[in-house]
Write an enzyme that holds these catalytic residues in place. Structure first.
Site, PDB file in Angstrom:
ATOM      1  N   HIS A  51       0.836  -1.201   0.000  1.00  0.00           N
ATOM      2  CA  HIS A  51       0.000   0.000   0.000  1.00  0.00           C
ATOM      3  C   HIS A  51       0.871   1.251   0.000  1.00  0.00           C
ATOM      4  CE1 HIS A  51      -3.558  -2.384   1.337  1.00  0.00           C
ATOM      5  NE2 HIS A  51      -4.205  -1.428   0.693  1.00  0.00           N
ATOM      6  N   LYS A  62      -0.689   4.972   4.498  1.00  0.00           N
ATOM      7  CA  LYS A  62      -1.598   4.055   5.216  1.00  0.00           C
ATOM      8  C   LYS A  62      -1.112   3.850   6.646  1.00  0.00           C
ATOM      9  CE  LYS A  62      -3.969  -0.400   4.742  1.00  0.00           C
ATOM     10  NZ  LYS A  62      -5.291   0.116   5.080  1.00  0.00           N
TER      11      LYS A  62
END
Ligand code: NAD
Length: 255
Positions: free
Chosen positions: A141, A145
């Site tokens: 990700h 995040k």
């Protein structure tokens, strides 16, 4: 449908585009501490929204959902990383169900990811029969995040542990020394602006299978959240994402 966006960051803004595309009206955009209380105190609350789509983040989501529930506004919640407060939040929503409160939470609203998870479950069930196969989970990700491993990677890891009898638990990262074959290794990488990649790796002595879902942007998550909001109309209490998906995958016309 009149929709309120609670959390107007990367996801909230993407949801707005999809909601407009599908003919909905965004009646409130709530962003920042204190703004939800202000929006709920307005007349009508949140501009008369019939449902709120919440993407505020782990630390704000439980209070936001509880405030919306107390006001009788159904919530589609996408924030991840607040699992330890889930029971408390769900019982709050149930308590306010008589006045219209409802909650549908999914750590990943992408229908592509949900299809991937269902295929992964079948693959894990089959891998259970072949003792020579080992499995692992990898997710990638963007570096903003906050939680790791992410909610979807946790779902993927949990389903492998459920389906593969020789994996009794999962753990993040490589262990010191040799890896315990009974523990599923889950790795999270945070890099650049990657919107989300999930891999179930199945490693055999002679070959390797990879099931991989790669998001091309936030649009898939946003589309799923809006479709879920359409499905929520008229429902109260705590709805399970599986109920929505069972309807979705069994009847092609379902939102
Ligand atoms: P972001 O930081 O871009 O946006 C969050 C926004 O919420 C910010 O603008 C912030 O000001 C606002 N906010 C914070 N606290 C608030 C509060 N109390 N009231 C109102 N607004 C508040 O984050 P993002 O990338 O949009 O992600 C949000 C959450 O959604 C994260 O938990 C992320 O992991 C999750 N997520 C879920 C899915 C899914 O499909 N379920 C997909 C992508 C991201």
């Amino acid at each position: 449908m009149k929709i309120a966006l609670v959390g107007y960051g990367r996801m909230g803004q993407t949801v707005e585009g999809v909601a407009r595309e599908r003919g909905h009206e965004v009646t409130a955009r709530v962003d920042g501490p204190g703004e939800l209380a202000r929006g709920l105190a307005a007349d009508p609350p949140l501009g008369g929204a019939r449902v709120a789509i919440e993407f505020t983040g782990a630390s704000s989501a439980p209070e936001a959902i509880l405030a919306l529930a107390a006001a009788g506004v159904p919530v589609v919640s996408g924030s991840t990383g607040w699992g330890e407060r889930r029971q408390e939040v769900e019982s709050g929503v149930r308590g306010h169900a008589p006045r219209g409160a409802a909650l549908l939470h999914a750590p990943n609203f992408s229908l592509g990811v949900q299809l991937f998870l269902r295929v992964a479950r079948v693959a894990a069930r089959l891998a259970d029969r072949l003792d020579e196969l080992d499995l692992h989970v990898l997710e990638v990700h963007h570096r903003h995040k906050a939680d790791h491993p992410g909610g979807t990677a946790r779902l993927l890891a949990d389903l492998v542990v459920e389906e593969v009898s020789r994996k009794s638990s999962w753990a993040e990262g490589a262990p010191e020394g040799p890896a315990d074959p009974g523990v599923l290794q889950v790795d999270a990488v945070r890099v650049g602006e990657n919107p989300g990649t999930h891999i179930l790796g199945i490693e055999g002595p002679d070959d390797r299978i990879e099931l991989r879902h790669e998001a091309r942007g936030r649009g898939g998550f946003a589309r799923g959240a809006v479709l879920a909001a359409e499905w929520m109309e008229g429902r109260t209490g705590v709805c399970r994402v599986e109920e929505w998906l069972d309807d979705r995958f069994s009847s092609p016309g379902a939102p």
